[in-house]
Motif scaffolding. Structure first.
Motif, PDB file in Angstrom:
ATOM      1  N   GLN A 165     -51.872 -12.541 -39.713  1.00 13.99           N
ATOM      2  CA  GLN A 165     -51.030 -12.485 -38.387  1.00 13.99           C
ATOM      3  C   GLN A 165     -50.814 -10.824 -38.567  1.00 13.99           C
ATOM      4  N   ARG A 166     -50.671  -9.975 -39.757  1.00 16.02           N
ATOM      5  CA  ARG A 166     -50.378  -8.637 -39.728  1.00 16.02           C
ATOM      6  C   ARG A 166     -52.216  -7.891 -38.861  1.00 16.02           C
ATOM      7  N   ARG A 167     -53.075  -8.661 -39.196  1.00 12.45           N
ATOM      8  CA  ARG A 167     -54.615  -8.645 -38.959  1.00 12.45           C
ATOM      9  C   ARG A 167     -54.915  -7.878 -38.005  1.00 12.45           C
ATOM     10  N   ILE A 168     -53.996  -8.725 -36.986  1.00 13.42           N
ATOM     11  CA  ILE A 168     -53.788  -8.976 -34.981  1.00 13.42           C
ATOM     12  C   ILE A 168     -53.738  -7.469 -34.158  1.00 13.42           C
ATOM     13  N   LYS A 169     -54.850  -7.587 -33.294  1.00 11.80           N
ATOM     14  CA  LYS A 169     -55.041  -5.646 -33.473  1.00 11.80           C
ATOM     15  C   LYS A 169     -53.673  -5.479 -32.621  1.00 11.80           C
ATOM     16  N   GLU A 170     -53.331  -6.757 -31.573  1.00 12.54           N
ATOM     17  CA  GLU A 170     -52.573  -6.494 -30.602  1.00 12.54           C
ATOM     18  C   GLU A 170     -51.066  -6.309 -30.159  1.00 12.54           C
ATOM     19  N   ALA A 171     -50.418  -5.340 -30.304  1.00 12.81           N
ATOM     20  CA  ALA A 171     -49.250  -5.406 -30.596  1.00 12.81           C
ATOM     21  C   ALA A 171     -48.773  -5.094 -29.005  1.00 12.81           C
ATOM     22  N   ASN A 172     -47.408  -5.137 -29.414  1.00  7.15           N
ATOM     23  CA  ASN A 172     -46.051  -5.616 -28.420  1.00  7.15           C
ATOM     24  C   ASN A 172     -45.939  -4.184 -28.644  1.00  7.15           C
ATOM     25  N   VAL A 173     -45.763  -2.970 -27.260  1.00  2.08           N
ATOM     26  CA  VAL A 173     -44.978  -1.796 -27.256  1.00  2.08           C
ATOM     27  C   VAL A 173     -43.857  -1.999 -27.025  1.00  2.08           C
ATOM     28  N   GLY A 174     -43.195  -2.937 -26.988  1.00  2.00           N
ATOM     29  CA  GLY A 174     -41.377  -2.017 -26.357  1.00  2.00           C
ATOM     30  C   GLY A 174     -41.070  -2.033 -25.293  1.00  2.00           C
ATOM     31  N   VAL A 175     -42.015  -2.826 -23.966  1.00  2.00           N
ATOM     32  CA  VAL A 175     -41.548  -2.411 -22.486  1.00  2.00           C
ATOM     33  C   VAL A 175     -41.755  -4.096 -21.882  1.00  2.00           C
ATOM     34  N   TYR A 176     -40.275  -4.265 -21.419  1.00  2.00           N
ATOM     35  CA  TYR A 176     -40.592  -5.225 -20.914  1.00  2.00           C
ATOM     36  C   TYR A 176     -39.974  -5.382 -19.249  1.00  2.00           C
ATOM     37  N   LEU A 177     -39.897  -6.279 -18.514  1.00  2.00           N
ATOM     38  CA  LEU A 177     -39.890  -6.286 -16.831  1.00  2.00           C
ATOM     39  C   LEU A 177     -39.382  -7.471 -16.994  1.00  2.00           C
ATOM     40  N   PHE A 178     -38.077  -7.660 -16.698  1.00  2.00           N
ATOM     41  CA  PHE A 178     -37.700  -9.855 -16.180  1.00  2.00           C
ATOM     42  C   PHE A 178     -36.659  -9.340 -15.101  1.00  2.00           C
ATOM     43  N   LYS A 179     -37.452 -10.956 -14.637  1.00  2.44           N
ATOM     44  CA  LYS A 179     -36.456 -10.950 -13.338  1.00  2.44           C
ATOM     45  C   LYS A 179     -35.227 -11.305 -13.645  1.00  2.44           C
ATOM     46  N   ILE A 180     -33.633 -10.674 -13.517  1.00  2.31           N
ATOM     47  CA  ILE A 180     -32.679 -10.970 -14.183  1.00  2.31           C
ATOM     48  C   ILE A 180     -31.787 -12.094 -14.318  1.00  2.31           C
ATOM     49  N   GLU A 181     -32.544 -13.399 -13.872  1.00  2.69           N
ATOM     50  CA  GLU A 181     -31.534 -14.372 -13.263  1.00  2.69           C
ATOM     51  C   GLU A 181     -32.527 -15.328 -14.834  1.00  2.69           C
ATOM     52  N   ASP A 182     -33.426 -14.800 -14.562  1.00  2.00           N
ATOM     53  CA  ASP A 182     -34.183 -15.891 -15.721  1.00  2.00           C
ATOM     54  C   ASP A 182     -33.932 -14.623 -17.545  1.00  2.00           C
ATOM     55  N   LEU A 183     -33.868 -13.782 -17.306  1.00  2.00           N
ATOM     56  CA  LEU A 183     -33.667 -12.674 -18.657  1.00  2.00           C
ATOM     57  C   LEU A 183     -32.323 -13.155 -18.913  1.00  2.00           C
ATOM     58  N   LEU A 184     -30.696 -13.628 -18.269  1.00  2.00           N
ATOM     59  CA  LEU A 184     -29.893 -14.073 -18.123  1.00  2.00           C
ATOM     60  C   LEU A 184     -29.729 -15.918 -18.280  1.00  2.00           C
ATOM     61  N   ARG A 185     -31.038 -16.086 -18.562  1.00  2.00           N
ATOM     62  CA  ARG A 185     -30.595 -17.913 -18.875  1.00  2.00           C
ATOM     63  C   ARG A 185     -31.052 -17.845 -21.089  1.00  2.00           C
ATOM     64  N   ALA A 186     -32.178 -16.985 -20.412  1.00  2.00           N
ATOM     65  CA  ALA A 186     -33.154 -17.230 -22.215  1.00  2.00           C
ATOM     66  C   ALA A 186     -31.770 -16.427 -22.826  1.00  2.00           C
ATOM     67  N   LEU A 187     -31.729 -15.600 -22.977  1.00  2.02           N
ATOM     68  CA  LEU A 187     -30.999 -14.163 -24.012  1.00  2.02           C
ATOM     69  C   LEU A 187     -29.809 -14.759 -24.591  1.00  2.02           C
ATOM     70  N   PRO A 188     -28.974 -15.621 -24.474  1.00  7.85           N
ATOM     71  CA  PRO A 188     -28.557 -16.809 -25.486  1.00  7.85           C
ATOM     72  C   PRO A 188     -29.327 -17.543 -26.779  1.00  7.85           C
ATOM     73  N   LYS A 189     -31.006 -17.977 -25.828  1.00  8.68           N
ATOM     74  CA  LYS A 189     -31.902 -19.429 -26.884  1.00  8.68           C
ATOM     75  C   LYS A 189     -31.451 -18.231 -27.591  1.00  8.68           C
ATOM     76  N   ILE A 190     -31.843 -16.581 -28.256  1.00 13.60           N
ATOM     77  CA  ILE A 190     -32.072 -16.433 -29.114  1.00 13.60           C
ATOM     78  C   ILE A 190     -31.293 -16.585 -30.884  1.00 13.60           C
ATOM     79  N   SER A 191     -31.918 -16.350 -31.227  1.00 12.96           N
ATOM     80  CA  SER A 191     -31.259 -16.400 -32.651  1.00 12.96           C
ATOM     81  C   SER A 191     -32.254 -15.497 -33.868  1.00 12.96           C
ATOM     82  N   ASN A 192     -31.410 -15.624 -34.332  1.00 13.36           N
ATOM     83  CA  ASN A 192     -31.527 -14.505 -35.331  1.00 13.36           C
ATOM     84  C   ASN A 192     -31.703 -14.830 -37.063  1.00 13.36           C
ATOM     85  N   LYS A 193     -32.636 -15.870 -36.879  1.00  9.52           N
ATOM     86  CA  LYS A 193     -32.830 -16.755 -37.664  1.00  9.52           C
ATOM     87  C   LYS A 193     -34.163 -15.865 -38.703  1.00  9.52           C
ATOM     88  N   ASN A 194     -34.711 -14.855 -39.096  1.00  7.52           N
ATOM     89  CA  ASN A 194     -35.404 -14.062 -39.407  1.00  7.52           C
ATOM     90  C   ASN A 194     -35.627 -12.892 -40.348  1.00  7.52           C
TER      91      ASN A 194
END
Ligand code: UD1
Ligand code: CA
Length: 459
Positions: A165-194
Motif C-alpha cells: 500500500q505504501r507504494r501507491i502514489k495516490e495520496a489523500n491531501v487533507g481537504v474534504y467537502l461534505f454535505k453536512i447532514e451526511d457527515l453528521l450521520r457518518a461521524l459517530p461510526k468512526i472508531s479508533n482501532k488503528n
C-alpha cells in the motif's frame, strides 16, 4: 441550487514532529504564521463562516489577528482528525442543509483556484463527500487512496499501511467537502482501532463510499501545492515554493530582481514598478517600497515604508522606519525603529539613527549617531557627530533647527537645541543651547610650543 458553504480548519494538533515549544501552525512562512495562509485561502472561497478548531496552545492561536474574522472551536483533547470535526457538532447540527469544507491546518500552499473546481464537481455530482487526492512522486507521510469493489474507497494511513500500500502514489491531501447532514450521520461510526489509537477522519471515506456516486475524488492538478508540512525540513521546502511564487508575482508586476536565488521577500511586502533589487536583499514584514528605487546588495529592511526613487546602498539595515522620495541611504547605515528620513536627504557610511526625524535635504554622510533627535531641513551633520541622548536613566531630545551646520567630531549632550542657521565648530562638546545664527565652539584652545622637539632631544 448551489448549497451554502461553511469552512472548518483543523489546527488543534501540536505538530510533534516540529520538535518545537510553539504549536506548528504558528510557525511563520515568509513572515506569516502557517494558519493565516490556510485561513486566507478559505476566505477566498467565500464561505459563510470559517471555524478554526483549536486545542494545543489555543490561547496563542486565538490571539492571532486574522485578515478577516474567524471563529474558534475548542477540541479539549486531540484524539484525531475525526474527533476534531466532531468538536464542531453544534454548528453542524444547525446547518444541516449546507456543505462543509474541512482542511488540515498545515496545507499552506493550496491556492483557492485549485479548490474551486473541486467545489463545483461536488455540487455537480451531488456528492455526500468529495475529497482531494494527488498523484505524488513521493507520497511519504500521506494517507494512500485505495479503490475496491462496489465503489468503496479506503484511505490507509502511512503507519497502518502494508509495504504494498505504501507504494501507491495516490495520496489523500487533507481537504474534504461534505454535505453536512451526511457527515453528521457518518461521524459517530468512526472508531479508533488503528496503530495511533486516533479517530481518523479519513475512515469516513470508506464509511460514506459504497453508495454509488456518493463519494467523489477530485484529483489535484498541481502537485507543487500539496505539502502537509509535518517537520521543519518540509517547512523549509514549502517556504522555498512560496518564496519563488512571491518573486515571480513581483517580477510580473514590474520589479527587477537580479538574483532571485538570494532574494528574500516576505508575503506582505509591496514593491512599486521599476524598482531594482540587487542580490541578497531581504525585505520583511509589512514593508512597502515605492517605484523606481534601487536596493543594492545586502540591504535588509523590516516593517518600513520607502518612498519613490530611493537609493539604498550596500549593507544597510532599516527597521520600522520611513524614508521619503529621493533620499539616499547607506552604504552601511543602520536606521533603527522610528527613524523618519525626509525627501532628498542623505544618510551615509556608518550612520546610526533611532527615533529621529531627519529633515528634507539634510545630510549625515559619515560615522554618526543620532538618537531621539529632530533634525530640520537642510542641516549638515559633520562626520563623527554624536548625540548623547542617554544619561543612564532617561533619554533626552536634541533639536537641530533648519540650515544648521554641525562640525565634525561634535558631541551634542541632550537635552539641547541648535538654532537655525547656526554653526557648531568641529570637535565641540555642546551642553547648552546654541542661538540661531551664532557660532558655538567648545574646545580648549590649541597651544603651540616652538622648537619643543629639538629642546627635548638635547636633554
Ligand atoms: C492527515 C491525514 C492523511 C493525509 C494528511 C495530509 C488523517 C487521519 N490523516 O495525516 O490521510 O494524507 O493529513 O496532510 O486525517 N488535528 C486536530 N486535532 C487532532 C488531530 C489533528 O485539529 O486531534 C489537526 C492538526 O493540527 C493538523 C491536521 O489536523 O493541522 C492534520 O493532522 P496531522 O497530524 O498533520 O495529520 P497527518 O498525519 O498529516
Ligand atoms: Ca499533516
Amino acid at each position: 441550487m448551489k448549497r451554502k458553504l461553511l469552512a472548518l480548519v483543523l489546527a488543534a494538533g501540536k505538530g510533534t514532529r516540529f520538535k518545537s515549544d510553539k504549536i506548528k501552525v504558528l510557525h511563520p512562512m515568509l513572515g506569516k504564521p502557517m494558519i493565516h495562509l490556510v485561513v486566507d485561502c478559505m476566505h477566498a472561497l467565500r464561505p459563510e463562516t470559517i471555524h478554526v478548531v483549536v486545542g494545543y496552545q489555543k490561547d496563542s492561536v486565538m490571539k492571532e489577528e486574522f485578515s478577516k474574522p474567524v471563529e474558534f472551536i475548542h477540541q479539549k483533547k486531540q484524539l484525531g482528525t475525526a474527533h476534531a470535526v466532531l468538536a464542531a457538532k453544534k454548528i453542524l447540527q444547525s446547518n444541516k442543509d449546507k456543505d462543509l469544507l474541512v482542511i488540515n491546518g498545515d496545507l499552506t500552499l493550496i491556492r483557492p483556484e485549485s479548490l474551486r473546481p473541486m467545489i463545483r464537481q461536488h455540487q455537480r455530482e451531488k456528492n455526500a463527500l468529495t475529497f482531494l487526492s494527488a498523484i505524488m512522486e513521493n507520497p511519504t507521510g500521506f494517507g494512500r487512496v485505495t479503490y475496491h469493489e462496489n465503489n468503496v474507497i479506503r484511505i490507509f494511513e502511512e503507519k497502518d499501511a502494508t509495504p504494498a500500500q505504501r507504494r501507491i502514489k495516490e495520496a489523500n491531501v487533507g481537504v474534504y467537502l461534505f454535505k453536512i447532514e451526511d457527515l453528521l450521520r457518518a461521524l459517530p461510526k468512526i472508531s479508533n482501532k488503528n496503530i495511533k489509537g486516533e479517530f481518523y477522519l479519513t475512515d469516513i471515506i470508506e464509511i460514506m463510499s459504497g453508495d454509488k456516486g456518493r463519494v467523489g475524488v477530485y484529483k489535484a492538478p498541481e502537485e507543487q501545492e500539496i505539502v502537509g508540512i509535518n517537520d521543519r525540513y518540509e517547512l523549509a521546502q514549502a517556504v522555498e515554493i512560496l518564496r519563488q511564487r512571491k518573486i515571480i508575482s513581483l517580477a510580473e508586476s514590474g520589479v527587477t530582481i537580479y538574483d532571485p536565488s538570494t532574494t528574500w521577500i516576505d508575503f506582505d511586502v509591496k514593491i512599486g514598478r521599476d524598482t531594482t533589487l540587487y542580490s541578497s536583499v531581504v525585505l520583511e514584514g509589512k514593508t512597502v517600497i515605492g517605484q523606481g528605487c534601487k536596493l543594492y546588495p545586502f540591504v535588509h529592511i523590516r516593517d518600513s515604508r520607502i518612498g519613490h526613487e530611493v537609493k539604498i546602498l550596500t549593507s544597510t539595515m532599516i527597521e520600522e522606519s520611513t524614508i521619503a522620495k529621493g533620499a539616499q541611504i547607506g552604504p552601511f547605515t543602520h536606521l533603527r525603529p522610528k527613524s523618519n528620513v525626509k525627501a532628498g536627504a542623505k544618510v551615509g557610511n556608518f550612520v546610526e539613527m533611532k527615533s529621529t526625524v531627519f529633515g528634507r535635504g539634510s545630510k549625515a554622510g559619515h560615522l554618526s549617531y543620532l538618537g531621539d533627535t529632530e533634525v530640520k531641513d537642510n542641516v549638515n551633520i559633520g562626520a563623527g557627530t554624536i548625540t548623547c541622548n542617554y544619561d543612564g536613566k532617561k533619554k533626552h531630545k536634541t533639536v537641530i533647527e533648519e540650515g544648521a551646520f554641525i562640525g565634525s567630531g561634535t558631541e551634542l549632550v541632550a537635552p539641547v537645541k541648535i538654532g537655525k542657521d547656526s554653526y557648531v565648530g568641529a570637535g565641540s562638546t555642546i551642553t547648552k543651547n546654541v542661538s540661531s545664527g551664532a557660532l558655538a565652539v567648545s574646545r580648549s584652545r590649541q597651544v603651540e610650543k616652538p622648537r619643543w622637539v629639538k629642546k627635548k632631544r638635547k636633554k
